[in-house]
Design a protein around this motif. Structure first.
Motif, short mmCIF file in Angstrom:
data_model
loop_
_atom_site.label_atom_id
_atom_site.label_comp_id
_atom_site.label_asym_id
_atom_site.label_seq_id
_atom_site.Cartn_x
_atom_site.Cartn_y
_atom_site.Cartn_z
N PRO A 28 0.82 -1.12 0.15
CA PRO A 28 -0.12 -0.05 0.03
C PRO A 28 0.76 1.33 0.06
CG PRO A 28 -0.92 -1.64 1.47
CD PRO A 28 0.39 -2.24 1.18
N ARG A 175 -1.44 -6.86 5.20
CA ARG A 175 -1.67 -5.88 4.15
C ARG A 175 -2.81 -5.02 4.46
NH1 ARG A 175 -3.12 -7.95 -0.24
NH2 ARG A 175 -1.52 -9.36 -0.45
N ARG A 179 -2.82 -1.20 5.51
CA ARG A 179 -3.66 -0.14 4.88
C ARG A 179 -4.37 0.61 5.64
NH1 ARG A 179 -4.08 -0.42 -0.57
NH2 ARG A 179 -3.66 -2.60 -0.58
#
Length: 201
Positions: A28, A175, A179
């Motif tokens: 990200p 992830r 994010r």
């Protein structure tokens, strides 16, 4: 066993997965989508030739626009760390190259999560010390990243290629966490949801 010891004992595949998983969780920050590194995961799952790994690596670098992202200001340290992880990925899957990469990715990913804790998260060496086994004063974000890195290496050590699916699931979860942390930091700093909001120190 400490994270440093797990990295030292990992085989070539374990080192490649460890480094790739750290990078994948930080995608990200590079402006990439969730699938951009999937071909590299596939290369490890298929036990593809070294040339195939190198080709897929170059494709990933192209998609993540390394040229445009190469010059980072000091205030954008987390983004710069993520770019360096990608830039340092070895085209040759030798044990020595992968070992150095996995080790640097481990430290960089922990440092990124430390930076995302907020402006008070100075470079006090905590991200490095926790890899040696220090568990005091870890924020939830840093502790979770340490746990994910340890889990990935343990999965590969215990199950070999069969541990890849679990490692990918761990990385996917991480992830999402990163994010969300980036989004919270952007809102706190009064930034929007564009890629520019990911450039933070």
């Amino acid at each position: 066993m400490s994270l440093v010891e797990l990295i030292a004992q990992a085989d070539g595949r374990g080192l490649a997965v460890s480094g790739l998983a750290c990078l994948d969780r930080c995608v990200p920050l590079l402006g990439g989508d969730d699938e951009v590194l999937r071909p590299l995961w596939g290369s490890l799952a298929e036990d593809a030739a070294a040339g195939d790994w190198a080709e897929r690596l170059e494709q990933a670098r192209g998609k993540l626009d390394m040229v445009a992202g190469g010059a980072q200001e000091e205030a954008e340290e987390s983004v710069a760390l993520a770019h360096r992880m990608l830039a340092a990925a070895p085209a040759e899957r030798s044990a020595a190259g992968l070992g150095a990469w996995a080790d640097s990715c481990s430290l960089a990913a922990l440092r990124i999560h430390r930076l995302l804790d907020g402006p008070a998260a100075e470079d006090d060496g905590l991200a490095g010390r926790c890899r040696e086994g220090a568990a005091e004063d870890l924020s939830p974000l840093l502790a979770a990243e340490l746990r994910r890195q340890t889990t990935v290496l343990e999965l590969l050590a215990a199950h070999g290629p069969a541990g890849l699916r679990g490692a990918l699931e761990v990385s996917t979860e991480g992830r999402r966490v990163l994010r969300a942390a980036v989004s919270r930091r952007g809102r706190r700093d009064g930034r929007g949801g564009s890629r520019g909001s990911l450039r933070m120190g």
